[in-house]
Design an enzyme around this catalytic site. Structure first.
Site, PDB file in Angstrom:
ATOM      1  N   ASN A  23       0.801  -1.226   0.000  1.00 11.59           N
ATOM      2  CA  ASN A  23       0.000   0.000   0.000  1.00 11.59           C
ATOM      3  C   ASN A  23       0.835   1.278   0.000  1.00 11.59           C
ATOM      4  O   ASN A  23       0.287   2.367   0.007  1.00 11.59           O
ATOM      5  CB  ASN A  23      -0.993  -0.031   1.166  1.00 11.59           C
ATOM      6  CG  ASN A  23      -2.053  -1.084   0.937  1.00 11.59           C
ATOM      7  OD1 ASN A  23      -2.200  -1.592  -0.182  1.00 11.59           O
ATOM      8  ND2 ASN A  23      -2.787  -1.425   1.969  1.00 11.59           N
ATOM      9  N   CYS A 118     -16.723  -4.002  -4.125  1.00 12.12           N
ATOM     10  CA  CYS A 118     -15.585  -4.800  -3.633  1.00 12.12           C
ATOM     11  C   CYS A 118     -16.115  -5.732  -2.553  1.00 12.12           C
ATOM     12  O   CYS A 118     -17.114  -5.429  -1.912  1.00 12.12           O
ATOM     13  CB  CYS A 118     -14.537  -3.849  -3.068  1.00 12.12           C
ATOM     14  SG  CYS A 118     -13.323  -4.623  -2.022  1.00 12.12           S
ATOM     15  N   ARG A 123     -17.158   1.108  -1.084  1.00  6.77           N
ATOM     16  CA  ARG A 123     -15.904   1.840  -1.335  1.00  6.77           C
ATOM     17  C   ARG A 123     -16.022   2.884  -2.447  1.00  6.77           C
ATOM     18  O   ARG A 123     -15.327   2.791  -3.480  1.00  6.77           O
ATOM     19  CB  ARG A 123     -14.759   0.880  -1.584  1.00  6.77           C
ATOM     20  CG  ARG A 123     -14.563  -0.130  -0.475  1.00  6.77           C
ATOM     21  CD  ARG A 123     -13.416  -1.065  -0.713  1.00  6.77           C
ATOM     22  NE  ARG A 123     -12.132  -0.407  -0.576  1.00  6.77           N
ATOM     23  CZ  ARG A 123     -10.959  -1.045  -0.734  1.00  6.77           C
ATOM     24  NH1 ARG A 123     -10.958  -2.325  -1.066  1.00  6.77           N
ATOM     25  NH2 ARG A 123      -9.823  -0.418  -0.577  1.00  6.77           N
ATOM     26  N   ASP A 306      -6.864  -3.672   8.228  1.00  7.72           N
ATOM     27  CA  ASP A 306      -6.198  -4.733   7.471  1.00  7.72           C
ATOM     28  C   ASP A 306      -5.581  -5.810   8.366  1.00  7.72           C
ATOM     29  O   ASP A 306      -5.066  -6.808   7.866  1.00  7.72           O
ATOM     30  CB  ASP A 306      -5.121  -4.141   6.558  1.00  7.72           C
ATOM     31  CG  ASP A 306      -5.715  -3.263   5.465  1.00  7.72           C
ATOM     32  OD1 ASP A 306      -4.969  -2.500   4.837  1.00  7.72           O
ATOM     33  OD2 ASP A 306      -6.946  -3.321   5.264  1.00  7.72           O
ATOM     34  N   ARG A 398      -2.172 -11.350  -3.806  1.00  4.92           N
ATOM     35  CA  ARG A 398      -2.287  -9.925  -4.125  1.00  4.92           C
ATOM     36  C   ARG A 398      -1.386  -9.086  -3.234  1.00  4.92           C
ATOM     37  O   ARG A 398      -0.941  -8.008  -3.618  1.00  4.92           O
ATOM     38  CB  ARG A 398      -3.722  -9.443  -3.930  1.00  4.92           C
ATOM     39  CG  ARG A 398      -4.751 -10.134  -4.800  1.00  4.92           C
ATOM     40  CD  ARG A 398      -6.061  -9.431  -4.668  1.00  4.92           C
ATOM     41  NE  ARG A 398      -5.869  -8.021  -5.016  1.00  4.92           N
ATOM     42  CZ  ARG A 398      -6.903  -7.192  -5.176  1.00  4.92           C
ATOM     43  NH1 ARG A 398      -8.114  -7.633  -4.979  1.00  4.92           N
ATOM     44  NH2 ARG A 398      -6.687  -5.937  -5.492  1.00  4.92           N
TER      45      ARG A 398
HETATM   46  C1  EPZ Z   1      -6.710   1.785   1.643  1.00  2.07           C
HETATM   47  O1  EPZ Z   1      -7.912   1.624   0.879  1.00  2.07           O
HETATM   48  C2  EPZ Z   1      -5.965   0.451   1.558  1.00  2.07           C
HETATM   49  N1  EPZ Z   1      -5.655   0.169   0.170  1.00  2.07           N
HETATM   50  C3  EPZ Z   1      -6.834  -0.658   2.144  1.00  2.07           C
HETATM   51  O2  EPZ Z   1      -6.081  -1.867   2.157  1.00  2.07           O
HETATM   52  C4  EPZ Z   1      -7.170  -0.314   3.579  1.00  2.07           C
HETATM   53  O3  EPZ Z   1      -8.068  -1.266   4.090  1.00  2.07           O
HETATM   54  C5  EPZ Z   1      -7.845   1.080   3.650  1.00  2.07           C
HETATM   55  O4  EPZ Z   1      -7.016   2.070   3.019  1.00  2.07           O
HETATM   56  C6  EPZ Z   1      -8.090   1.528   5.075  1.00  2.07           C
HETATM   57  O5  EPZ Z   1      -6.926   1.526   5.808  1.00  2.07           O
HETATM   58  C7  EPZ Z   1      -4.593   0.794  -0.400  1.00  2.07           C
HETATM   59  O6  EPZ Z   1      -3.898   1.603   0.184  1.00  2.07           O
HETATM   60  C8  EPZ Z   1      -4.294   0.445  -1.820  1.00  2.07           C
HETATM   61  P1  EPZ Z   1     -10.137   4.513   2.404  1.00  2.07           P
HETATM   62  P2  EPZ Z   1      -8.800   2.904   0.491  1.00  2.07           P
HETATM   63  O7  EPZ Z   1     -10.407   5.404   1.253  1.00  2.07           O
HETATM   64  O8  EPZ Z   1      -7.928   4.080   0.285  1.00  2.07           O
HETATM   65  C9  EPZ Z   1     -14.798   5.568   2.644  1.00  2.07           C
HETATM   66  C10 EPZ Z   1      -5.612  -4.157   1.811  1.00  2.07           C
HETATM   67  O9  EPZ Z   1      -6.075  -5.152   2.388  1.00  2.07           O
HETATM   68  N2  EPZ Z   1     -14.565   6.425   1.458  1.00  2.07           N
HETATM   69  O10 EPZ Z   1      -9.184   4.983   3.431  1.00  2.07           O
HETATM   70  O11 EPZ Z   1      -9.697   2.480  -0.608  1.00  2.07           O
HETATM   71  C11 EPZ Z   1     -14.572   4.086   2.344  1.00  2.07           C
HETATM   72  O12 EPZ Z   1     -15.709   3.494   1.789  1.00  2.07           O
HETATM   73  C12 EPZ Z   1      -6.557  -3.003   1.400  1.00  2.07           C
HETATM   74  O13 EPZ Z   1      -4.416  -3.990   1.532  1.00  2.07           O
HETATM   75  C13 EPZ Z   1     -15.633   7.117   0.916  1.00  2.07           C
HETATM   76  O14 EPZ Z   1     -16.767   7.043   1.381  1.00  2.07           O
HETATM   77  O15 EPZ Z   1      -9.647   3.091   1.832  1.00  2.07           O
HETATM   78  C14 EPZ Z   1     -14.206   3.530   3.718  1.00  2.07           C
HETATM   79  O16 EPZ Z   1     -15.378   3.283   4.444  1.00  2.07           O
HETATM   80  C15 EPZ Z   1      -7.991  -3.335   1.594  1.00  2.07           C
HETATM   81  N3  EPZ Z   1     -15.394   7.908  -0.168  1.00  2.07           N
HETATM   82  C16 EPZ Z   1     -13.437   4.696   4.339  1.00  2.07           C
HETATM   83  O17 EPZ Z   1     -13.799   5.871   3.617  1.00  2.07           O
HETATM   84  C17 EPZ Z   1     -14.147   8.033  -0.741  1.00  2.07           C
HETATM   85  O18 EPZ Z   1     -13.981   8.753  -1.734  1.00  2.07           O
HETATM   86  C18 EPZ Z   1     -11.913   4.548   4.319  1.00  2.07           C
HETATM   87  O19 EPZ Z   1     -11.541   4.100   3.053  1.00  2.07           O
HETATM   88  C19 EPZ Z   1     -13.080   7.307  -0.166  1.00  2.07           C
HETATM   89  C20 EPZ Z   1     -13.305   6.508   0.925  1.00  2.07           C
END
Ligand code: EPZ
Length: 419
Positions: A23, A118, A123, A306, A398
């Site tokens: 990440n 997903c 997401r 995670d 992955r």
């Molecule tokens: C990152 O995902 C990681 N992926 C995820 O890891 C990790 O679980 C997650 O952050 C939380 O720590 C990468 O870095 C590639 P978020 P991301 O945007 O950025 C909501 C793994 O197992 N949200 O921080 O997609 C969202 O739905 C993966 O390695 C919105 O509503 O997560 C969630 O509830 C899985 N609108 C929360 O915010 C948006 O535009 C946090 O998601 C963006 C997010």
């Protein structure tokens, strides 16, 4: 579809080193779109499937990558390449959306497929788009794609509705080439964001405050090349440390930062595991009598979602009842019924799960549903009595480099069944 065949119980004992962080490497790869043509060399790029997917996307976008002296050199070799991230790629890996900000900033145009649903949650990417619009981009959604254009991005103040990791990274990368100063508020504070900002500052960006709630970016006219080493993967490292506690073993994680793992190390100590951090690494040992303790997942520096699944496996072996509240993703307990096939007693109710410890798990055939759920089932299989077969380990590949080899080096009896 390959499977893991595991014979338990085994104690995990020995030293292990985490690979580069998936990440942190994914946004770093997206950032290779930003330089003016000079090469960007990345070290400690993990050999996992998501990275290969991103490299294929970069190749489509005109960025060639070549292994060299323990690193990978990225350089633009087709200036007139497309600026689009096709659905076929994005549907396999939603982090592909990270090319949106860099393409827009570098070329004034980007067309990126919307990621779609997903396994662990809806997401959406609304915050990514709102952030880019705040910098002056025109954003349209049509036919499943985001079309974004901007003759020149302009610095602005933008507040995220919630801390979003890739949202912060996408807007941060775009703001590097915007005219003027950008102030981003309510940012995610994950170590992977700090690593990205360090990389960008190395190639000429002017970013301050990464790792804090407010990040300030003074836009520059262009970015050059350079070299950067990706931080170790705290989630991979944390998985092995939880494995040490679950198997009542003794594992030392070498080369990882205790500060990045602090939320986990504090919880392990609270549960009664012995945690030592020395020059030579982070050592976790555990004997019987681990205590169940409650946990909420939260953005960094809270407990990482995670590691939630792996933590649930540990709580099945701890005394008493513990509760896990998953506050980040709405559908991230799919490992619970699989653990129950192994004899665990877990009751899920919406965003909470209650785990009735201390249970000795028994080996069974189980199915991985997502990346971290698969890591949880592999650890459970190592601790369980008898044989476990984990199906669909393509999820694991992955984000875990050579997991069966690392586990074997710690004394686990894990074999890959090529089917
Ligand atoms: C990152 O995902 C990681 N992926 C995820 O890891 C990790 O679980 C997650 O952050 C939380 O720590 C990468 O870095 C590639 P978020 P991301 O945007 O950025 C909501 C793994 O197992 N949200 O921080 O997609 C969202 O739905 C993966 O390695 C919105 O509503 O997560 C969630 O509830 C899985 N609108 C929360 O915010 C948006 O535009 C946090 O998601 C963006 C997010």
């Amino acid at each position: 579809m390959d499977k893991f065949h595991i014979v338990g119980p085994s104690r995990l004992v020995g030293r292990v080193r985490a690979s580069g962080a998936k990440n942190a490497a994914l946004p770093a790869l997206a950032a290779t779109l930003l330089p003016d043509g000079e090469p960007l060399t990345l070290h400690r790029v993990p050999g996992v499937r998501d990275i290969r997917t991103m490299m294929r996307l970069l190749d489509h976008l005109g960025i060639a990558s070549e292994e060299s002296e323990g690193g990978v050199v990225f350089r633009r070799d087709r200036p007139n390449a497309d600026h689009d991230a096709p659905y076929d790629v994005v549907k396999t890996m939603r982090a592909s959306v990270l090319v949106l900000g860099p393409l827009l900033a570098r070329f004034g145009h980007a067309r990126v497929s919307l990621p779609g649903g997903c396994a662990i949650g809806v997401r959406p990417i609304d915050q990514h788009l709102k952030g880019l619009e705040a910098l002056g981009a025109e954003v349209h959604l049509s036919h499943g794609y985001v079309e974004a254009t901007a003759s020149q991005l302009r610095g602005a103040r933008f507040r995220f509705d919630m801390p979003t990791v890739t949202g912060t990274e996408n807007v941060l990368m775009a703001a590097c080439l915007a005219k003027g100063t950008t102030v981003l508020e309510n940012c995610a504070r994950e170590p992977e964001i700090v690593d990205l900002a360090n990389l960008l500052n190395t190639i000429g960006a002017r970013i301050s405050g990464a790792g804090e709630e407010t990040i300030v970016i003074d836009g520059v006219d262009g970015l050059g090349g350079g070299e950067h080493t990706i931080i170790p993967d705290r989630i991979e490292g944390g998985t092995y440390l939880i494995g040490a506690a679950l198997t009542r073993g003794d594992v030392t994680l070498e080369g990882s930062s205790p500060a990045d793992l602090a939320p986990l190390l504090d919880k392990l100590a609270e549960a009664g595991a012995k945690v030592e951090t020395t020059e030579s690494g982070i050592r976790v040992t555990a004997s019987d009598g681990l205590q169940g303790c409650d946990l909420d997942t939260a953005p960094h520096p809270g407990f990482p979602t995670d590691l939630q699944a792996q933590w649930m496996a540990l709580m099945t072996s701890a005394d008493g009842v513990s509760t896990i509240r998953e506050t980040i993703f709405e559908n991230r307990f799919q490992h619970a019924p699989e653990l129950m096939r192994m004899g665990a007693d877990v009751r899920v109710d919406g965003g909470s799960a209650r785990i009735y410890g201390a249970r000795r798990l028994t080996g069974a055939a189980v199915m991985a549903t997502d990346l971290r759920a698969s890591a949880c089932l592999v650890l459970a299989g190592v601790a369980a009595d008898g044989e476990t077969v984990v199906d669909r380990i393509y999820h694991l590949e992955r984000g875990y480099e050579g997991m069966e080899l690392k586990l074997q080096s710690l004394g686990a009896r894990v074999a890959r069944w090529v089917v």
